[in-house]
Design a protein around this motif. Structure first.
Motif, PDB file in Angstrom:
ATOM      1  N   PHE A  77     -10.225  25.949  10.485  1.00 31.14           N
ATOM      2  CA  PHE A  77     -10.325  26.018   9.105  1.00 31.14           C
ATOM      3  C   PHE A  77     -11.230  26.141   9.227  1.00 31.14           C
ATOM      4  O   PHE A  77     -11.838  26.217   7.891  1.00 31.14           O
ATOM      5  CB  PHE A  77      -9.511  24.442   8.356  1.00 31.14           C
ATOM      6  CG  PHE A  77      -9.164  24.657   7.104  1.00 31.14           C
ATOM      7  CD1 PHE A  77      -8.850  25.688   5.936  1.00 31.14           C
ATOM      8  CD2 PHE A  77     -10.608  23.395   6.933  1.00 31.14           C
ATOM      9  CE1 PHE A  77      -9.485  25.272   4.725  1.00 31.14           C
ATOM     10  CE2 PHE A  77     -10.549  22.886   5.093  1.00 31.14           C
ATOM     11  CZ  PHE A  77      -9.687  24.325   4.587  1.00 31.14           C
ATOM     12  N   THR A  78     -12.166  25.249   9.813  1.00 29.30           N
ATOM     13  CA  THR A  78     -14.035  25.051   9.232  1.00 29.30           C
ATOM     14  C   THR A  78     -14.724  26.459   9.457  1.00 29.30           C
ATOM     15  O   THR A  78     -15.287  26.906   8.595  1.00 29.30           O
ATOM     16  CB  THR A  78     -14.413  24.505  11.220  1.00 29.30           C
ATOM     17  OG1 THR A  78     -14.087  23.320  10.772  1.00 29.30           O
ATOM     18  CG2 THR A  78     -15.783  24.048  10.752  1.00 29.30           C
ATOM     19  N   ALA A  79     -14.180  27.810  10.653  1.00 27.56           N
ATOM     20  CA  ALA A  79     -14.301  28.774  10.577  1.00 27.56           C
ATOM     21  C   ALA A  79     -13.739  29.775   9.593  1.00 27.56           C
ATOM     22  O   ALA A  79     -15.221  30.074   8.507  1.00 27.56           O
ATOM     23  CB  ALA A  79     -13.888  29.697  11.821  1.00 27.56           C
ATOM     24  N   THR A  92     -18.412  29.399   3.040  1.00 26.83           N
ATOM     25  CA  THR A  92     -19.622  29.197   2.207  1.00 26.83           C
ATOM     26  C   THR A  92     -20.941  30.127   2.916  1.00 26.83           C
ATOM     27  O   THR A  92     -22.233  30.253   1.718  1.00 26.83           O
ATOM     28  CB  THR A  92     -19.844  27.586   2.867  1.00 26.83           C
ATOM     29  OG1 THR A  92     -19.999  27.286   4.209  1.00 26.83           O
ATOM     30  CG2 THR A  92     -19.251  26.535   2.122  1.00 26.83           C
ATOM     31  N   ASP A  93     -21.315  30.859   4.170  1.00 26.64           N
ATOM     32  CA  ASP A  93     -21.725  31.784   4.075  1.00 26.64           C
ATOM     33  C   ASP A  93     -22.096  33.221   2.984  1.00 26.64           C
ATOM     34  O   ASP A  93     -22.654  33.524   3.293  1.00 26.64           O
ATOM     35  CB  ASP A  93     -22.114  32.041   5.851  1.00 26.64           C
ATOM     36  CG  ASP A  93     -22.563  31.225   6.517  1.00 26.64           C
ATOM     37  OD1 ASP A  93     -22.907  30.076   6.055  1.00 26.64           O
ATOM     38  OD2 ASP A  93     -21.707  31.053   8.424  1.00 26.64           O
ATOM     39  N   SER A  94     -20.664  33.417   3.138  1.00 27.02           N
ATOM     40  CA  SER A  94     -20.799  34.450   2.509  1.00 27.02           C
ATOM     41  C   SER A  94     -20.860  34.831   0.927  1.00 27.02           C
ATOM     42  O   SER A  94     -21.186  35.248   0.239  1.00 27.02           O
ATOM     43  CB  SER A  94     -19.068  35.059   2.789  1.00 27.02           C
ATOM     44  OG  SER A  94     -19.558  35.510   4.337  1.00 27.02           O
ATOM     45  N   ILE A  95     -20.285  33.873   0.370  1.00 27.72           N
ATOM     46  CA  ILE A  95     -19.864  33.056  -1.356  1.00 27.72           C
ATOM     47  C   ILE A  95     -21.057  32.201  -1.768  1.00 27.72           C
ATOM     48  O   ILE A  95     -22.243  32.348  -2.502  1.00 27.72           O
ATOM     49  CB  ILE A  95     -19.049  32.907  -1.685  1.00 27.72           C
ATOM     50  CG1 ILE A  95     -17.474  34.186  -1.027  1.00 27.72           C
ATOM     51  CG2 ILE A  95     -18.712  33.426  -2.986  1.00 27.72           C
ATOM     52  CD1 ILE A  95     -16.330  33.938  -1.180  1.00 27.72           C
ATOM     53  N   ILE A  96     -21.051  31.310  -1.300  1.00 28.77           N
ATOM     54  CA  ILE A  96     -22.379  29.717  -1.483  1.00 28.77           C
ATOM     55  C   ILE A  96     -23.044  29.889  -1.300  1.00 28.77           C
ATOM     56  O   ILE A  96     -24.468  29.705  -2.016  1.00 28.77           O
ATOM     57  CB  ILE A  96     -21.506  28.709  -0.977  1.00 28.77           C
ATOM     58  CG1 ILE A  96     -19.649  28.470  -1.847  1.00 28.77           C
ATOM     59  CG2 ILE A  96     -22.072  27.690  -1.557  1.00 28.77           C
ATOM     60  CD1 ILE A  96     -18.943  27.580  -1.082  1.00 28.77           C
ATOM     61  N   GLN A  97     -23.755  30.224  -0.189  1.00 33.44           N
ATOM     62  CA  GLN A  97     -24.735  30.740   0.243  1.00 33.44           C
ATOM     63  C   GLN A  97     -25.541  31.662  -0.341  1.00 33.44           C
ATOM     64  O   GLN A  97     -26.832  31.882  -0.666  1.00 33.44           O
ATOM     65  CB  GLN A  97     -24.994  30.728   2.138  1.00 33.44           C
ATOM     66  CG  GLN A  97     -26.446  30.997   2.259  1.00 33.44           C
ATOM     67  CD  GLN A  97     -26.927  29.527   2.357  1.00 33.44           C
ATOM     68  OE1 GLN A  97     -26.612  28.415   2.642  1.00 33.44           O
ATOM     69  NE2 GLN A  97     -28.225  29.175   2.122  1.00 33.44           N
ATOM     70  N   SER A 151     -25.690  23.925   1.986  1.00 35.30           N
ATOM     71  CA  SER A 151     -24.422  24.744   2.271  1.00 35.30           C
ATOM     72  C   SER A 151     -23.142  23.571   3.469  1.00 35.30           C
ATOM     73  O   SER A 151     -22.508  23.876   3.325  1.00 35.30           O
ATOM     74  CB  SER A 151     -24.558  26.091   3.267  1.00 35.30           C
ATOM     75  OG  SER A 151     -25.001  26.772   2.656  1.00 35.30           O
ATOM     76  N   ALA A 152     -23.722  23.205   4.499  1.00 36.78           N
ATOM     77  CA  ALA A 152     -23.124  22.626   5.189  1.00 36.78           C
ATOM     78  C   ALA A 152     -22.763  21.454   4.930  1.00 36.78           C
ATOM     79  O   ALA A 152     -21.705  20.835   4.768  1.00 36.78           O
ATOM     80  CB  ALA A 152     -25.108  21.497   6.276  1.00 36.78           C
ATOM     81  N   ASN A 188     -19.791  22.134   2.826  1.00 33.87           N
ATOM     82  CA  ASN A 188     -18.806  22.900   4.323  1.00 33.87           C
ATOM     83  C   ASN A 188     -18.063  21.287   4.118  1.00 33.87           C
ATOM     84  O   ASN A 188     -16.568  21.469   4.686  1.00 33.87           O
ATOM     85  CB  ASN A 188     -19.339  22.851   5.684  1.00 33.87           C
ATOM     86  CG  ASN A 188     -19.472  24.705   5.143  1.00 33.87           C
ATOM     87  OD1 ASN A 188     -19.207  25.326   4.407  1.00 33.87           O
ATOM     88  ND2 ASN A 188     -20.363  24.892   6.332  1.00 33.87           N
ATOM     89  N   PHE A 189     -18.162  20.550   4.466  1.00 35.42           N
ATOM     90  CA  PHE A 189     -18.057  18.781   4.592  1.00 35.42           C
ATOM     91  C   PHE A 189     -17.576  18.697   3.224  1.00 35.42           C
ATOM     92  O   PHE A 189     -16.247  17.973   3.873  1.00 35.42           O
ATOM     93  CB  PHE A 189     -19.481  18.121   4.731  1.00 35.42           C
ATOM     94  CG  PHE A 189     -19.160  16.287   4.866  1.00 35.42           C
ATOM     95  CD1 PHE A 189     -18.143  15.765   6.709  1.00 35.42           C
ATOM     96  CD2 PHE A 189     -19.437  15.077   4.150  1.00 35.42           C
ATOM     97  CE1 PHE A 189     -17.796  14.989   6.214  1.00 35.42           C
ATOM     98  CE2 PHE A 189     -18.405  14.077   4.142  1.00 35.42           C
ATOM     99  CZ  PHE A 189     -17.644  13.985   4.857  1.00 35.42           C
ATOM    100  N   LEU A 190     -17.753  19.032   2.260  1.00 36.96           N
ATOM    101  CA  LEU A 190     -16.430  18.656   1.410  1.00 36.96           C
ATOM    102  C   LEU A 190     -15.549  19.206   1.125  1.00 36.96           C
ATOM    103  O   LEU A 190     -14.571  18.810   0.826  1.00 36.96           O
ATOM    104  CB  LEU A 190     -17.758  18.198  -0.185  1.00 36.96           C
ATOM    105  CG  LEU A 190     -18.837  17.479  -0.076  1.00 36.96           C
ATOM    106  CD1 LEU A 190     -19.543  17.517  -1.149  1.00 36.96           C
ATOM    107  CD2 LEU A 190     -18.520  15.943  -0.663  1.00 36.96           C
ATOM    108  N   ILE A 191     -15.402  19.972   1.372  1.00 37.03           N
ATOM    109  CA  ILE A 191     -15.027  20.642   1.216  1.00 37.03           C
ATOM    110  C   ILE A 191     -13.596  20.611   2.244  1.00 37.03           C
ATOM    111  O   ILE A 191     -11.934  20.571   2.141  1.00 37.03           O
ATOM    112  CB  ILE A 191     -14.831  22.461   1.231  1.00 37.03           C
ATOM    113  CG1 ILE A 191     -15.742  23.274   0.164  1.00 37.03           C
ATOM    114  CG2 ILE A 191     -12.927  23.218   1.393  1.00 37.03           C
ATOM    115  CD1 ILE A 191     -16.064  24.426   0.311  1.00 37.03           C
TER     116      ILE A 191
END
Length: 164
Positions: free
Chosen positions: A27-29, A35-40, A73-74, A77-80
């Motif tokens: 799930f982390t992946a 986040t890397d492809s959309i949010i960042q 982004s990190a 990630n943590f919040l999601i």
């Protein structure tokens, strides 16, 4: 030695924990990819034209760029991941635990008894047990502790029965 290891591995908690770690890493992946492809890229779009991300350059060297976008982004990630774990794992388990307590007649809202209350309850139960063990009605048998004073289970030798 191997039997003990097998028993340890086959416990439900160890297997559940291993399953949770595997699912969590998968799930982390997924979240990292989102986040890397959309949010960042969305965060990077807030930067200026000459800077590719949200941050600043300390020197002319490329490796001295302080990238606040990566930190944001990190954090996202943590919040999601924390939200998914809470809403899909923690909250349902808490509801199941409360339902099980209600089925067993325990009020989940009631405060847990203190150590003093538990010790007082144990004392009262032991007193009630010792009063009922004093004499067995209708038999004339005395079941008190005084009747069994000749029994010694200590390590002083001499067998089970010793004169006092």
């Amino acid at each position: 030695m191997l039997k003990g290891f097998k028993d340890f591995i086959m416990r439900g908690n160890v297997i559940e924990l291993a399953t949770a770690v595997i699912i969590g890493s998968a799930f982390t992946a997924i979240v990292k990819s989102i986040t890397d492809s959309i949010i960042q890229p969305l965060i990077n779009s807030l930067g200026s034209a000459e800077v590719g991300a949200v941050g600043f350059q300390i020197t002319d060297a490329e490796n001295t760029f302080v990238d606040f976008g990566a930190v944001i982004s990190a954090a996202i990630n943590f919040l999601i991941i924390a939200a998914v774990v809470y809403f899909l794992i923690v909250m349902p388990i808490n509801k199941l635990t409360e339902a099980a307590k209600r089925r067993h007649g325990v009020d989940p809202e009631a405060p847990a008894p203190t150590s003093e209350e538990l010790l007082a309850e144990i004392r009262d139960l032991l007193e009630a047990q010792s009063v009922s063990a004093k004499e067995i009605p209708g038999t004339g048998i005395n079941g008190s502790a005084d009747a069994a004073t000749d029994t010694d289970y200590g390590s002083t030798g001499g067998g089970r029965h010793q004169a006092k």
